[in-house]
Design an enzyme around this catalytic site. Sequence first.
Site, PDB file in Angstrom:
ATOM      1  N   GLY A   1      44.509  40.776  36.348  1.00 23.91           N
ATOM      2  CA  GLY A   1      43.948  41.615  37.397  1.00 23.91           C
ATOM      3  C   GLY A   1      42.768  42.460  36.973  1.00 23.91           C
TER       4      GLY A   1
ATOM      5  CG  ASP B   1      42.628  39.615  44.166  1.00 21.96           C
ATOM      6  OD1 ASP B   1      43.521  40.061  44.909  1.00 21.96           O
ATOM      7  OD2 ASP B   1      42.867  38.793  43.265  1.00 21.96           O
TER       8      ASP B   1
ATOM      9  CG  ASN C   1      50.877  44.163  44.163  1.00 20.14           C
ATOM     10  OD1 ASN C   1      50.462  44.702  45.180  1.00 20.14           O
ATOM     11  ND2 ASN C   1      50.129  44.031  43.087  1.00 20.14           N
TER      12      ASN C   1
END
Length: 418
Positions: A325, A306, A96
Site C-alpha cells: 500500500g 487507492d 479494511n
Amino acid sequence: MNVLIKSAIIIDTKSEFHNLTQDVLIENGKITDIAKTIKNTNNYQEVNLENLHISQGWFDSSVSFGEPGFEERETIKNGLRAAANSGFTTIALNPNTNPILDSTSDITFIKAKASNSSVNVLPIGALTIGSKGIDLAEIYDMSTSGAVAFYDYKKPISNPNLMKIALQYASNFDGLVLSFPQENKISGQGVMNENITSTTLGLKGNPSLAEELQVARDLFLLEYTGGKLHIPTISTAKTVELIREAKKKKLNITCSVAIHNLFFADEALNSFDTNFKVLPPLRTQKDIDALIEGVKDGTIDMVTSDHTPIDVEEKKVEFDHANYGTIGLESAFGALQTIFTTKKSIDILTKGKQRFGIESNPINIGNKANITLFNPDSKYTFGKNNITSKSKNAIFEGADLKGNVYGIIANNKISLNK
C-alpha cells in the site's frame, strides 16, 4: 458559509460558464451569482488566488484510513483533512478497519464520525462477514444505512458460487458489488510483477495471469447473473481488453485503475523501496500504455489514488515482509497532470460519481456549491512537506508532479490549505 471567489477559470463541461474567467458568489452553501465581476457589497470572505481554476468537486472511489482499530495509520478526522487538502469533496471509504465494516452499526459509526466534515464520506461495506470470503455480510441492511457498495478490500472472492449469489442478491436492491481482481492460487506468494525484473531481483512474482483469470471468471458470472459489478484497481493490458469486450456486450461493468499503476513500471522496485510494494503490483510499460489508452477511450471508468496509509513499522522491513500500500490522495492531481491534459484530469477526477450514486453539482447559478480550487500549472517535486496524512508511505515521494490544490468548498464549508 458565504464566500466570493474572484477571477476563477471554470473547468466544468456541464456548466454554461466552462472555460470562462468569472467571479462566483456563494451564499449559505449555494451558488447565487456567476459574472465577470461581482462587487463584495456584503463584505464576505474573498478567495483571490494565483492562476485560480475551479471545477466540480473531485471524487475518489477507493480510500482507506484506519479508524476504527488502526488509528496509528490514520484517523477519520485527519484523513478527511488530507482529502480536503487534496481537492476531494467526496470519497468512498474502504471497510479494511478493525473490526471490518460488515454491519449496519459499523456503517452508522463511520457516517457519524464524518458528519461535520466538508468532505462527503461514502462507506463501502464488506461483501462477506469479516471479509473472510465465506458468508455474505448484511449487505441489504448496510445499504439502507448508507453503504454505497460492497467489497472485501484487496481480498478476492475465491468461491465463484459466492460471487454468483452476491451479484444475484445485490441486484434485488440495485447494489454495487466490487471484486478484487486476483486469483490467489496463481499469485501465490508473489510480491511484485512476475517478469525479468522479479527474476533479476530474486523476488517472487505475481503474474498478470492471476488478475486476468479472476476478471474473466467474474465477467462470465456477471453475464450469467446480471447485477452491477465494479472491478477496482486493474493493472494489465489483457484486463483492459477483457473489460472492453464486456462493455461491447452491454454488461453492467465498470472498473478503476490506481494512479500509481499509470505512472510507475516494475523497474521502480530495483531500489527495494517498500513504498513501491503495492497490490496489484506495478506492471510493465506495455501494461501502462494499455491502461492509459483504456482511460482515454472510456474502457476504464475512473482513476483512484487507492490511498492506503501504512505505519512505518510495517514498511521499514525487508521487502518480502512489508505491507502492501501507498498513500495517494495528496499526489493524485499532480500525478494525473503529468500524464493527461488539465481538462482530461478534471474529467477523470469527477467521473465515477454516478456509479456510486453521487449527485452531480455543475457550477451553475442555483446549484449547491461543491467545488475544488486548484492551480494546474505549478511544478514541484513531491516530498514529505506535501503530505497531510499521518502515515508517510508515499510511492510518489521524489517524483516531479504538476499542479497544486488550494482546497474545497462543499457541505456549506470552506476548507483552504494553509
